[in-house]
Motif scaffolding. Structure first.
Motif, PDB file in Angstrom:
ATOM      1  N   ILE A 102       0.929  -0.814  -0.142  1.00 40.89           N
ATOM      2  CA  ILE A 102       0.406  -0.343  -0.046  1.00 40.89           C
ATOM      3  C   ILE A 102       0.833   1.390  -0.104  1.00 40.89           C
ATOM      4  CG2 ILE A 102      -1.561   1.026   0.968  1.00 40.89           C
ATOM      5  CD1 ILE A 102      -2.278  -1.400   2.239  1.00 40.89           C
ATOM      6  N   ILE A 103       0.870   1.852  -1.250  1.00 41.86           N
ATOM      7  CA  ILE A 103       1.987   3.419  -1.099  1.00 41.86           C
ATOM      8  C   ILE A 103       1.172   4.346  -1.836  1.00 41.86           C
ATOM      9  CG2 ILE A 103       4.289   1.531  -2.115  1.00 41.86           C
ATOM     10  CD1 ILE A 103       2.469   3.102  -5.179  1.00 41.86           C
ATOM     11  N   ASN A 104      -0.077   3.698  -1.465  1.00 37.99           N
ATOM     12  CA  ASN A 104      -0.778   5.769  -1.635  1.00 37.99           C
ATOM     13  C   ASN A 104      -1.722   6.085  -0.801  1.00 37.99           C
ATOM     14  OD1 ASN A 104      -2.929   2.954  -2.089  1.00 37.99           O
ATOM     15  ND2 ASN A 104      -4.037   4.302  -3.741  1.00 37.99           N
ATOM     16  N   ARG A 105      -2.164   5.565   0.819  1.00 39.10           N
ATOM     17  CA  ARG A 105      -2.456   5.354   1.501  1.00 39.10           C
ATOM     18  C   ARG A 105      -1.320   5.747   2.653  1.00 39.10           C
ATOM     19  NH1 ARG A 105      -7.384   7.727   1.063  1.00 39.10           N
ATOM     20  NH2 ARG A 105      -8.695   6.578  -0.869  1.00 39.10           N
ATOM     21  N   PRO A 106      -1.234   6.165   4.054  1.00 39.82           N
ATOM     22  CA  PRO A 106      -0.818   6.169   4.737  1.00 39.82           C
ATOM     23  C   PRO A 106      -1.523   5.275   5.737  1.00 39.82           C
ATOM     24  CG  PRO A 106      -1.746   8.081   5.504  1.00 39.82           C
ATOM     25  CD  PRO A 106      -2.069   7.745   3.953  1.00 39.82           C
ATOM     26  N   TRP A 107      -0.645   3.903   6.675  1.00 36.01           N
ATOM     27  CA  TRP A 107      -0.887   3.375   7.138  1.00 36.01           C
ATOM     28  C   TRP A 107      -0.017   2.562   8.127  1.00 36.01           C
ATOM     29  CZ3 TRP A 107       1.838  -1.454   7.769  1.00 36.01           C
ATOM     30  CH2 TRP A 107       2.890  -1.995   6.650  1.00 36.01           C
ATOM     31  N   ARG A 108      -0.537   1.970   9.380  1.00 33.51           N
ATOM     32  CA  ARG A 108       0.235   1.679  10.240  1.00 33.51           C
ATOM     33  C   ARG A 108      -0.583   0.347  11.253  1.00 33.51           C
ATOM     34  NH1 ARG A 108       4.069   2.742  13.378  1.00 33.51           N
ATOM     35  NH2 ARG A 108       4.315   4.978  13.022  1.00 33.51           N
ATOM     36  N   LEU A 109      -0.436  -1.078  11.547  1.00 33.19           N
ATOM     37  CA  LEU A 109      -0.567  -2.105  11.502  1.00 33.19           C
ATOM     38  C   LEU A 109       0.245  -2.584  13.037  1.00 33.19           C
ATOM     39  CD1 LEU A 109      -1.916  -4.607  10.733  1.00 33.19           C
ATOM     40  CD2 LEU A 109       0.111  -5.456   9.887  1.00 33.19           C
ATOM     41  N   GLY A 110      -1.149  -3.006  13.477  1.00 33.88           N
ATOM     42  CA  GLY A 110      -1.048  -3.544  15.138  1.00 33.88           C
ATOM     43  C   GLY A 110      -1.113  -4.987  15.220  1.00 33.88           C
ATOM     44  N   LEU A 111      -0.596  -5.414  15.395  1.00 28.43           N
ATOM     45  CA  LEU A 111      -0.645  -7.136  15.249  1.00 28.43           C
ATOM     46  C   LEU A 111      -0.271  -7.775  16.653  1.00 28.43           C
ATOM     47  CD1 LEU A 111       2.064  -8.552  13.189  1.00 28.43           C
ATOM     48  CD2 LEU A 111       0.252  -8.492  12.630  1.00 28.43           C
ATOM     49  N   ILE A 112      -1.478  -8.300  17.449  1.00 31.12           N
ATOM     50  CA  ILE A 112      -2.341  -8.388  19.304  1.00 31.12           C
ATOM     51  C   ILE A 112      -1.459  -9.441  18.932  1.00 31.12           C
ATOM     52  CG2 ILE A 112      -3.488  -8.374  20.704  1.00 31.12           C
ATOM     53  CD1 ILE A 112      -5.063  -5.751  19.019  1.00 31.12           C
ATOM     54  N   GLY A 113      -0.762 -10.747  20.031  1.00 28.29           N
ATOM     55  CA  GLY A 113      -0.620 -11.617  20.466  1.00 28.29           C
ATOM     56  C   GLY A 113       0.661 -12.315  20.232  1.00 28.29           C
ATOM     57  N   THR A 114       0.798 -13.247  20.011  1.00 25.65           N
ATOM     58  CA  THR A 114       2.581 -14.125  20.204  1.00 25.65           C
ATOM     59  C   THR A 114       2.334 -15.521  19.797  1.00 25.65           C
ATOM     60  OG1 THR A 114       2.482 -14.975  22.669  1.00 25.65           O
ATOM     61  CG2 THR A 114       2.898 -13.055  22.513  1.00 25.65           C
ATOM     62  N   GLY A 115       3.223 -16.168  19.582  1.00 25.09           N
ATOM     63  CA  GLY A 115       3.975 -17.095  18.881  1.00 25.09           C
ATOM     64  C   GLY A 115       4.958 -17.206  18.529  1.00 25.09           C
ATOM     65  N   GLU A 116       4.942 -18.551  17.988  1.00 28.31           N
ATOM     66  CA  GLU A 116       6.616 -19.384  17.578  1.00 28.31           C
ATOM     67  C   GLU A 116       7.274 -18.459  16.114  1.00 28.31           C
ATOM     68  OE1 GLU A 116       3.840 -21.677  15.604  1.00 28.31           O
ATOM     69  OE2 GLU A 116       3.598 -21.100  17.680  1.00 28.31           O
ATOM     70  N   LEU A 117       6.471 -17.590  15.422  1.00 30.50           N
ATOM     71  CA  LEU A 117       6.941 -17.416  14.237  1.00 30.50           C
ATOM     72  C   LEU A 117       7.268 -15.428  14.357  1.00 30.50           C
ATOM     73  CD1 LEU A 117       4.727 -18.411  11.467  1.00 30.50           C
ATOM     74  CD2 LEU A 117       6.603 -19.673  12.694  1.00 30.50           C
ATOM     75  N   GLU A 118       7.000 -14.874  15.597  1.00 29.44           N
ATOM     76  CA  GLU A 118       6.893 -13.331  15.802  1.00 29.44           C
ATOM     77  C   GLU A 118       8.332 -13.065  15.485  1.00 29.44           C
ATOM     78  OE1 GLU A 118       7.236 -10.634  19.833  1.00 29.44           O
ATOM     79  OE2 GLU A 118       6.949 -12.000  19.767  1.00 29.44           O
ATOM     80  N   ALA A 119      10.096 -14.112  16.284  1.00 28.23           N
ATOM     81  CA  ALA A 119      10.574 -13.154  14.649  1.00 28.23           C
ATOM     82  C   ALA A 119      11.269 -13.347  13.638  1.00 28.23           C
ATOM     83  CB  ALA A 119      12.287 -14.094  15.599  1.00 28.23           C
ATOM     84  N   GLU A 120      10.241 -14.854  12.879  1.00 28.54           N
ATOM     85  CA  GLU A 120      10.411 -14.329  11.559  1.00 28.54           C
ATOM     86  C   GLU A 120       9.516 -13.416  11.850  1.00 28.54           C
ATOM     87  OE1 GLU A 120       8.614 -17.610   8.796  1.00 28.54           O
ATOM     88  OE2 GLU A 120       9.620 -18.522  10.540  1.00 28.54           O
TER      89      GLU A 120
END
Length: 644
Positions: free
Chosen positions: A490-508
């Motif tokens: 998405i390049i034509n709109r400013p955005w921010r993403l919040g990911l709520i949760g934990t798990g084994e793929l967090e570092a990845e």
């Protein structure tokens, strides 16, 4: 000897003998289902029917027509009759394709060969029809020889096939072009229902009871016994097959929802429950919920809500976490729910069986209810060994990653389990097809949410950047990688993403955000106890899940009034309608970014749609509804097991 609490009789012979025997044996509840209007009964049979009614305590009518007949002809008081239409097992129905008729159309009738069914009228009418046709008569009865002779006199013997009794009615219906039902009277007309559900164009006798099944624009109705009218109806349908097929398809969609065997069984269970309510021996059964931990997952939260709310419905509740505790302990303490924490011992936690067995023997619960595999395995085994009267298990996911060994364990455990609850239709189908659980033991109870705690989003446009949010464990199932990749496009709109949760793929996932140059715009918020409040601060909820049990976080976001971007999987469709969310192909980041941009480009309309969906979601997925349905499952299972 058996001491049943209910004796349920069907048809005259059992009505007479079994109801009398039940009365003499002092059976508390004697129910009879009336299946027909029995216009061919003579004076003696009618008298015996009325006398046997003196031994009954409750009656069921399968249609309004039968209900009226019982009141007028049998003298049963209307208030003692419950209307429960017959249902059929939809899984056994073979649907007729929405195709044109054959070059030689195949006409089918399914019925006993008796005066009531009046197949003579159909044969006489067909003799007047010059179109090409072939008739199949499936059924047996005392008029078989007479009807064959009539077909021969009419010169139809080469075009009429008498099949005798057939057990493959579904296959015959799927191959038929027209279904005819010329009965002079009926109790309900189960063959008509089977034909309607299969999608076969139908010509029916114009009986009030058949109008209870089919609408005027779904089938052709003809006066019973009127040969010229039947001939005209047959010619009309043979000349215009397109409209006939269209009407049949419309009827099929409606009948499948209204007349399932599951719905019929549930109505009977509700009736049994109501009649036995005064006979309960135990006022407050004890339910022990077993769950692996008390961390803030969807299944664990459901257990806590059940434990807190079931006492209001007459159940005492306790919770056992057999792999360890967690943050939800605080809620149980505040609600004064008794709970115990068993720490995990060894890789297979075999010690848990002995701990749970000992506890069940001490506490003597009426019901043990297990959740998630660790609790399912040891909890059900211990409950079976401790001879707990009722064992219930809830399936919270479709578990596509389960190994064959794990599925085999679940299948074996299924034999010791009295009732299963699936959180979605998809989860139910998975249990039946993959885990080989009998469908009759599984009830679908969709998860509920405490709507009073969900703060609705303010109806205002975003200020500056779009705030995206996703809630879930950081795992391959939830597929946050596709979400991050789509957001990065998405390049034509400013955005921010919040990911709520934990798990084994967090570092990845953190590394992925770094590689795509969006690390500063992707926030990893970890485990949050205030999700309900946080949702109202975001603009769009996104879920890229590849499979789910029932997506509870989607329910919560929809209840908060957020526009939704969802992977197009069956479980999402069970929650949100086609016009209530933006769907994209699972794993397709380009399709997902297009769905996100569509909402951003017309965000005002998206908010309006979300607000309407929120009203529906708050009604259909309330926690009160869910808790009541769980209680209904308990009560029905206990009645069927004879534990009340």
């Amino acid at each position: 000897r058996e001491r049943p609490q209910i004796v349920h009789t069907h048809l005259l012979a059992s009505d007479i003998y079994a109801r009398l025997a039940a009365r003499l044996a002092r059976v508390p509840v004697v129910i009879s289902t009336e299946h027909n209007v029995n216009e061919d009964y003579g004076r003696i049979r009618r008298c015996l029917q009325r006398l046997s009614n003196l031994c009954g305590t409750a009656w069921v009518a399968i249609s309004q027509t039968v209900h009226a007949h019982m009141v007028a002809d049998q003298g049963v008081k209307s208030g003692r009759i419950t209307l429960i239409p017959n249902g059929i097992d939809m899984a056994r129905v073979l649907e007729r394709p929405a195709r044109h008729f054959r070059d030689v159309p195949r006409i089918l009738t399914l019925s006993r060969l008796t005066r009531q069914k009046d197949l003579a009228t159909l044969l006489k009418a067909l003799a007047l029809v010059k179109n090409e046709w072939r008739l199949q008569v499936a059924g047996a009865g005392e008029l078989e020889r007479e009807l064959k002779a009539l077909a021969q006199r009419l010169g139809l013997e080469s075009r009429v096939e008498f099949l005798g009794y057939r057990s493959d009615a579904s296959e015959l219906l799927a191959q038929a072009d027209i279904f005819c039902f010329p009965s002079r009277w009926e109790g309900m007309g189960l063959a008509v229902l089977e034909a309607g559900v299969a999608g076969v164009p139908a010509i029916l006798s114009d009986l009030p009871v058949l109008h209870e099944l089919m609408e005027d624009d779904e089938a052709k109705f003809v006066r019973a016994g009127d040969v010229p009218a039947w001939a005209a109806a047959l010619r009309g349908m043979l000349d215009d097959p397109e409209s006939a097929v269209s009407r049949a398809q419309k009827a099929k969609a409606r009948l499948r929802q209204a007349y399932s065997a599951e719905r019929m069984a549930a109505q009977y269970a509700e009736l049994f429950n109501r009649l036995l309510l005064p006979l309960r021996k135990k006022e407050h059964p004890l339910v022990i919920h077993v769950v692996p931990t008390l961390f803030s997952g969807g299944a664990e939260r459901l257990v806590v809500e059940l434990a807190k709310r079931q006492p209001a419905l007459g159940y005492r509740t306790e919770v056992i976490a057999n792999y360890g505790g967690g943050p939800l302990e605080d809620e149980l303490r505040e609600a004064k729910v008794r709970y115990e924490i068993h720490e995990r011992s060894g890789p297979f936690n075999v010690v848990s069986v002995f701990r749970l067995y000992k506890l069940f023997r001490q506490r003597r619960p009426d019901i043990v209810h297990t959740h998630l595999f660790g609790a399912d395995l040891w909890g059900r085994l211990a409950a079976w060994c401790a001879r707990v009267p009722l064992i219930v298990s809830t399936e919270h996911n479709v578990n596509l990653q389960d190994s064959a060994f794990k599925k085999s364990i679940k299948r074996v455990l299924g034999y010791s389990t009295d009732a299963f609850i699936a959180v979605s239709e998809t989860a139910r189908d998975y249990m039946v097809l993959q885990e080989h659980i009998r469908g009759g033991k599984v009830t679908v109870v969709k998860n509920g949410v405490d709507m009073l705690n969900i703060r609705p989003r303010a109806p205002e446009l975003p200020h500056g950047e779009f705030r995206l949010v996703s809630v879930g464990r950081l795992t391959a199932q939830k597929d946050q990688a596709t979400l991050i990749k789509a957001a990065a496009l998405i390049i034509n709109r400013p955005w921010r993403l919040g990911l709520i949760g934990t798990g084994e793929l967090e570092a990845e996932l953190r590394s992925l955000a770094q590689e795509l140059g969006v690390a500063e715009r992707v926030e990893f918020l970890g485990q949050c106890s205030d999700v309900y409040e946080r949702l109202a601060n975001y603009d769009i909820y996104c879920s890229a899940s590849r499979w789910e049990g029932l997506p509870l976080t989607v329910v919560e976001a929809a209840a908060a009034g957020l526009p939704l971007v969802l992977s197009d999987i069956r479980q999402m469709r069970e929650v949100m309608g086609e016009d209530e969310a933006a769907f994209f192909k699972p794993g397709d980041q380009l399709d997902m970014v297009q769905a996100m941009q569509n909402i951003m480009d017309d965000y005002g309309s998206a908010l309006t749609v979300a607000a309407k969906a929120s009203v529906r979601i708050r009604q259909e997925f309330s926690i009160q509804r869910m808790v009541q349905e769980y209680a209904d499952v308990y009560q029905t299972a206990r009645l069927l097991r004879g534990k009340t």
